[in-house]
Design an enzyme around this catalytic site. Structure first.
Site, PDB file in Angstrom:
ATOM      1  NE  ARG A  76      -5.056  -1.314   3.688  1.00 30.41           N
ATOM      2  CZ  ARG A  76      -4.043  -1.959   4.284  1.00 30.41           C
ATOM      3  NH1 ARG A  76      -2.840  -1.935   3.729  1.00 30.41           N
ATOM      4  NH2 ARG A  76      -4.245  -2.610   5.413  1.00 30.41           N
ATOM      5  CB  SER A 113      -0.914   0.018   1.231  1.00 27.16           C
ATOM      6  OG  SER A 113      -1.829  -1.054   1.176  1.00 27.16           O
ATOM      7  CG  ASP A 151      -7.702  -1.621   6.023  1.00 23.70           C
ATOM      8  OD1 ASP A 151      -7.678  -0.912   4.993  1.00 23.70           O
ATOM      9  OD2 ASP A 151      -6.925  -2.578   6.192  1.00 23.70           O
ATOM     10  NE  ARG A 172      -5.643   1.128   8.974  1.00 22.69           N
ATOM     11  CZ  ARG A 172      -4.949   1.803   9.914  1.00 22.69           C
ATOM     12  NH1 ARG A 172      -3.626   1.785   9.885  1.00 22.69           N
ATOM     13  NH2 ARG A 172      -5.581   2.454  10.860  1.00 22.69           N
TER      14      ARG A 172
END
Length: 463
Positions: free
Chosen positions: A141, A64, A139, A107
């Site tokens: 993502r 990431s 989070d 994130r």
């Protein structure tokens, strides 16, 4: 993790393919643009679009984006260290990829919001509650674009380099078969200990293993430390590895002219030797070394598994009471030539008859061991045996320890093929480190400037 992964990855478009030289290796760099207009890149090594299913699954890191960690070297997180470690492991493995997923900052809350979360963390709020306090998921993502890039590059089955079990679940739901998850754990620093502890306790990340040696024995490469410096490069995830080790005097002898070799080098070097043994599948010696020194060839100075002991004995001179044949501490392959007689042996000993008449050629020895699943090999002694493997070009890395002693005459140590011109001599990259009074010179023979002369190098049975 926030929104769960879809079963069909979003569309991505490949927009560029080029190469990127780095300190680790020269990678193939592939650029993608996803259907939101975001650009991503994949750094890969040893993979191509048309790889067949018979090839081993590549080692893959889905990383990431983190400006503060990756580019600015922030110690508030472990992102930059994880990225560099992933590239290092990729270079050592020789087959895999790092997917650099943009849009994942903080994130997936964005750079400015991540810095707002940092401000809350400065007041004692943990990373999860900081995101929640700002109105974001813990989070946010998703990994559908990452899966689409992997599929486009032909990587449907992977070994996932990650300490986050949720990432494995997400990719699996998107059609990526994760055959193994390889933890990527970076040791804590004072500045990020609370952050990393939160990821483990509240987000399910793998626990850190701070013991360097335990990490090395588990096949990982510690992020820092003396043992990581010495042995980290040996933990390539795939492929065979042949090491060789010799301890000798400053004037090049491994024993006196009477054969006395106890001990040329000191206790620290013996510990180093035992660490090498613990990191390989098999240790190889000649029968004359067994007859002269009666080595046990086990791991005693450190914790770790004993390697398979391999005795090369073309003429059947190994004494029946040798420790390797009698102590049962580790499996032993006794490779006998011709019609050499053999008496009763312990259950731990497998007698292997050499199929050819004459000396045991190094490459054939390694093939024999590979057929038994022994791919990481340490050639330990004696001097003629190690020299034969080096001359044959079959050693990846040579550890040559020199002790501050002058013997004057005795059993020679390393001997390579002679050259008329110094410009033709073997000049491998080297690094050195002190072990007590002794000096270890580690030679990377895979990257030698001038290779061996190609002279025949049969394995002798003398030390």
């Amino acid at each position: 993790m926030g929104e769960q992964a879809r079963t069909a990855p979003r569309r991505v478009e490949r927009v560029a393919d080029t190469r990127l030289p780095t300190d680790h290796a020269t990678f193939r760099m592939t650029a993608y643009r996803d259907d939101t207009g975001m650009d991503h890149v994949v750094l890969s090594l040893g993979v191509s679009d048309d790889d067949g299913p018979d090839l081993p699954p590549p080692l893959v890191r889905v990383h990431s984006e983190c400006l503060t960690g990756d580019a600015l070297g922030s110690r508030r997180c472990d992102c930059g260290e994880q990225l560099q470690q992933a590239l290092h492991l990729l270079a050592r493995t020789g087959r895999g990829a790092v997917v650099y997923a943009r849009g994942h900052e903080g994130r997936a809350i964005g750079l400015a919001e991540k810095l707002r979360a940092y401000a809350l963390q400065d007041r004692g709020v943990d990373t999860v509650d900081a995101n929640l306090a700002l109105g974001h998921p813990a989070d946010a993502r998703t990994y559908d674009h990452c899966a689409a890039m992997l599929l486009d590059l032909g990587m449907r089955r992977v070994r996932l380099l990650s300490s986050n079990p949720a990432k494995e679940l997400a990719l699996s739901a998107l059609g990526i078969e994760v055959v193994e998850r390889v933890p990527l754990v970076i040791p804590d620093r004072e500045e990020n200990a609370f952050y990393l502890a939160t990821k483990r306790t509240r987000m399910g990340h793998d626990e850190a293993d701070q013991d360097e040696w335990k990490q090395l024995l588990a096949g990982r490469i510690p992020a820092s430390g003396e043992l990581a410096h010495r042995y980290g490069d040996l933990n390539r995830a795939d492929g065979p590895l042949v090491l060789a080790q010799l301890g000798q005097s400053l004037d090049g002898f491994i024993a006196s002219r009477t054969g006395d070799a106890a001990f040329v080098t000191g206790e620290e070097d013996r510990e180093h030797l035992h660490r090498l043994r613990a990191l390989v599948d098999a240790v190889v010696v000649g029968a004359a070394t067994v007859a002269c020194d009666d080595p046990r060839l086990t791991v005693r100075a450190v914790s770790g598994p004993h390697p398979v002991r391999v005795v090369l004995d073309p003429r059947g001179v190994t004494p029946a009471d040798a420790s390797v044949l009698t102590d049962g501490a580790a499996p032993t392959l006794w490779v006998l030539g011709g019609e050499a007689p053999v008496g009763p042996v312990g259950e731990h000993v497998e007698v292997v008859r050499w199929p050819d008449v004459g000396p045991m050629e190094p490459r054939a020895v390694l093939d024999l061991l590979a057929s038994r699943g022994l791919h990481r090999v340490l050639v330990e002694g004696g001097g003629r045996l190690v020299s034969a493997f080096v001359r044959a070009g079959d050693v990846d890395r040579l550890y040559l320890t020199t002790a501050p002693v002058l013997i004057g005459d005795g059993v020679p140590g390393l001997r390579v093929a002679g050259e008329d011109l110094l410009s033709d001599a073997l000049r491998p990259p080297a690094r050195r480190y002190q072990l007590g009074d002794d000096m270890v010179t580690e030679l990377d023979l895979r990257r030698s400037v001038a290779g061996p002369s190609g002279l025949a190098a049969d394995v002798p049975d003398a030390s």
